[in-house]
Write an enzyme that holds these catalytic residues in place. Structure first.
Site, mmCIF file in Angstrom:
data_model
loop_
_atom_site.group_PDB
_atom_site.id
_atom_site.type_symbol
_atom_site.label_atom_id
_atom_site.label_comp_id
_atom_site.label_asym_id
_atom_site.label_seq_id
_atom_site.Cartn_x
_atom_site.Cartn_y
_atom_site.Cartn_z
ATOM 1 N N ARG A 51 -7.956 11.773 -7.359
ATOM 2 C CA ARG A 51 -9.152 11.037 -6.975
ATOM 3 C C ARG A 51 -10.288 11.990 -6.579
ATOM 4 O O ARG A 51 -11.461 11.725 -6.860
ATOM 5 C CB ARG A 51 -8.807 10.118 -5.802
ATOM 6 C CG ARG A 51 -9.969 9.407 -5.199
ATOM 7 C CD ARG A 51 -9.479 8.326 -4.252
ATOM 8 N NE ARG A 51 -10.605 7.673 -3.622
ATOM 9 C CZ ARG A 51 -11.095 8.031 -2.440
ATOM 10 N NH1 ARG A 51 -10.562 9.026 -1.777
ATOM 11 N NH2 ARG A 51 -12.125 7.386 -1.934
ATOM 12 N N LYS B 294 0.869 -1.178 0.000
ATOM 13 C CA LYS B 294 0.000 0.000 0.000
ATOM 14 C C LYS B 294 0.901 1.221 0.000
ATOM 15 O O LYS B 294 1.505 1.584 1.016
ATOM 16 C CB LYS B 294 -0.917 0.001 1.213
ATOM 17 C CG LYS B 294 -1.929 1.124 1.150
ATOM 18 C CD LYS B 294 -3.045 0.927 2.164
ATOM 19 C CE LYS B 294 -4.169 1.914 1.959
ATOM 20 N NZ LYS B 294 -3.774 3.304 2.120
#
Ligand code: IVH
Length: 677
Positions: free
Chosen positions: A140, A119
């Site tokens: 995003r 991650k």
């Protein structure tokens, strides 16, 4: 037809092709084929060609990463498919619960194959490729709508401006993370600090801040990198069956994918991957804050579907946070083995980096002042791996009232000697030297070492025992105590026989006949190494004259600047140190008197380098004799070296001497220069 324009066009196309290929080798395969200079040469050739024939420039030429002028603001981008976030797991139980839910929903007892990924701790980014050309990069945002940051995304060299090969889908949206590597982050902050600009708190903020720049030239100068972790949308082509194969496909098209990705089986496989990555975390060149597990089979992903804003087929298993906030309850000063005082913050205990921490280093007074840390402040504490926890910064907005600044104590908290902090130096030190308990073992070890008093057999292990336990109830604290040790006392130590005790007493006794330079070096005055000790010995000739010298007198010695002068001055102003020196001399430590008129010594002002083995003496003896004759011995050959003495099997120093035209002496030529021993 091959008119000149046609040739230029062909060459430009070839250069682009090659540059793209080498970029792919470098970033995607992590296996460069050519050195950087070769790449740069082709790059410059293409630039020159395009400057001459501007009509040959294409938008996805590697020279066109900084596309144009700064943008006025960021356009909005509506994502073709929402950009979701991930459910988090923090414990092994939560991970197992995730795996159980997946199997229940899929109504299977079989082990699930999971794509295991790191991650990455950066910014999620969406890259839209049309017919293989990068046409848009977007953040995003809220998951539905993001910001158009194409101008900055194009500057990231690990993002291809065009995909490799053929047969790309007409529209393909690649998703991944833009991040800043740790080293690049440190450099950027240094650069920002040097120019008086505000620094970034961590690499993630630096990546986010960079993507939000209006001017792509700023982004181009900052070290951003990219790894893809999925496909958001694909039009006009069938994707492979498994997520891991989708990533392999992207890699084949020249999109950079993490080499740490694996496919693992079941919850146990996930746990093992987590453990491995947690262990490797600190060695990675970029920050990761956990690992991500995704059900690998896409049909299974579809069957599982989504809940609100996260897929049911993926989970982020987070690592323990490396940075947390807590409160400073006090600041103490620790005295290290070298006498340096280190301020330590006493904290309200917190769980950070996997352990409970109640102390964190503040490094030195400069750091305290720079960060403006005061008692009662709320601070961010960081603990990464085995590194000592440190206070990263103060949340000044949470400060209450007007707490007093932290003050450096005037006296050493261990021995009560004066604390000194030379002008311009970050480190404050206890001037107790030989007297300070915190420094005792280290000082004794140094005192006995080969190039100091050369007491053979008195190593770290014995010193440890002597200082910790003493002998026959008597403490061994200062070097003078060493000269009172008897064979019987030493034979009482652990792992010490009668014979080695007698040998040690003999070598202690032998060490009494020394040189002034060695003795001075042995005292362990901060910043006084062998060369400085020899210069001081030569210049002052006697310890009494040296002890009385004022800082001005000290600074008159070659190679002695204000910092060393202050350390030496301070050392001889501490009554404990004078007592120790007197006791050593009373116990028989002695050295030949030096004629201290520096100019009358035969080798005054001459600089020597020794290489290879000598026959009639050791190199250390040669050094002592050269120094006693007023010469200086240094470790490396430079233009300032007067003589290189070459013994048997000389090293590269001899080659260097020949290169620089420095006079080379053999052993008998050296002996001729030296006064008789
Ligand atoms: S997958 C539907 N994979 O973590 C799945 N995300 O909260 C969406 N991240 O904002 C994300 N590394 O930026 C995925 N290997 C990885 C990731 C990753 C980092 C970030 C991503 C997202 C956040 C999820």
């Amino acid at each position: 037809m091959s008119e000149p324009g046609g040739q230029a066009a062909a060459r430009a196309a070839e250069l682009r092709e090659r540059l793209d290929y080498h970029n792919y080798r470098y970033y995607v395969l992590d296996d460069p084929e050519i050195p950087d200079v070769e790449y740069d040469r082709m790059f410059r050739e293409l630039e020159a060609l395009e400057a001459e024939h501007p009509e040959l420039r294409t938008p996805d030429s590697p020279t066109q990463r900084v596309g144009g002028a700064p943008v006025e603001g960021f356009g909005e981008v509506r994502h073709l498919v929402p950009m979701l976030s991930l459910e988090n797991a923090f414990t092994a139980d939560e991970l197992q619960a995730f795996d159980r839910r997946v199997r229940e929903r899929l109504e299977t007892d079989d082990q699930i194959s999971y794509a295991a990924e790191t991650k990455l701790d950066g910014m999620a980014i969406s890259l839209l490729y049309e017919d293989g050309h990068l046409v848009r990069g977007a953040t995003r945002g809220d998951g539905q709508t993001g910001e158009d940051v194409t101008h900055n995304v194009r500057t990231v060299e690990s993002i291809p401006l065009r995909l490799r090969g053929k047969g790309h889908p007409p529209r393909l949206e690649v998703r991944g993370e833009i991040y800043m590597p740790k080293a690049g982050f440190a450099c950027l902050n240094e650069r920002l600090a040097a120019s008086g600009s505000k620094t970034f708190v961590n690499p993630r903020n630096a990546a986010a801040g960079t993507l939000r720049q209006l001017d792509p030239r700023v982004a181009a100068q900052r070290p951003l990198e990219f790894f893809a972790y999925g496909v958001g949308y694909c039009e006009g082509a069938e994707l492979p069956e498994r997520h891991s194969e989708v990533l392999e496909m992207l890699k084949g098209w020249g999109v950079r994918v993490s080499p740490l990705n694996r496919v693992v089986q079941g919850a146990a496989g996930c746990q093992a991957y987590y453990d491995q990555m947690l262990g490797e975390r600190d060695e990675l060149p970029y920050e990761i804050d956990g690992v991500v597990f995704k059900v690998d089979k896409r049909t299974q992903q579809q069957a599982l579907g989504f809940v609100s804003r996260a897929p049911r087929w993926a989970v982020a298993f987070k690592f323990p946070a490396q940075e947390v906030t807590t409160v400073v309850r006090g600041v103490d000063f620790q005295v290290g083995r070298t006498g340096a005082l280190t301020p330590v913050a006493r904290l309200e205990p917190v769980f950070v980096g996997g352990v409970t921490v109640s102390n964190a280093t503040l490094h030195n007074m400069d750091e305290i002042e720079r960060k403006d840390v005061r008692i009662g402040d709320t601070v961010i504490v960081r603990r990464a791996g085995d590194v000592i926890p440190e206070v990263v910064r103060v949340l000044h907005e949470r400060r209450e009232g007007h707490p007093e600044p932290v003050e450096l104590p005037a006296k050493c908290p261990v021995c009560g000697s004066d604390v000194v902090r030379p002008e311009g130096q970050a480190a404050a030190r206890c001037s107790g030297g030989l007297f300070c308990a915190a420094q005792r073992k280290e000082k004794l070890r140094h005192f006995a070492s080969r190039r100091a008093m050369d007491i053979e057999g008195l190593g770290a292990r014995i010193i440890e025992q002597l200082v910790e336990e003493g002998v026959d109830g008597r403490e061994v604290q200062t070097p003078a105590d060493i000269y009172a040790l008897t064979t019987d006392e030493l034979a009482g130590l652990e792992r010490m026989g009668e014979k080695s005790a007698a040998n040690l007493v003999a070598s202690i006794s032998r060490s009494k006949d020394t040189t002034f330079a060695r003795f001075l070096f042995a005292l362990g005055i901060p910043e006084v190494g062998e060369v400085t000790a020899a210069s001081l010995a030569r210049h002052f000739g006697s310890i009494d004259r040296l002890a009385e010298a004022e800082t001005d007198d000290l600074e008159a010695v070659p190679d002695v600047g204000p910092v060393i002068a202050q350390h030496v001055h301070e050392f001889f102003r501490q009554p404990h140190n004078l007592d120790v020196i007197a006791a050593l001399r009373a116990r028989g430590v002695n050295w030949p008197a030096i004629d201290y008129e520096p100019d009358v010594l035969p080798l005054a002002g001459k600089s020597f380098v020794l290489t290879g083995a000598l026959e009639t003496m050791t190199r250390d003896e040669a050094r002592d004799r050269i120094q006693a004759a007023g010469g200086k011995v240094t470790g490396s050959v430079s233009g300032k070296t007067d003589y290189v003495v070459a013994g048997k099997d000389p090293g590269s120093k001899l080659d260097k001497a020949e290169q620089l035209g420095v006079t080379v002496l053999n052993e008998s030529e050296l002996l001729e220069l030296l006064p008789d021993a």
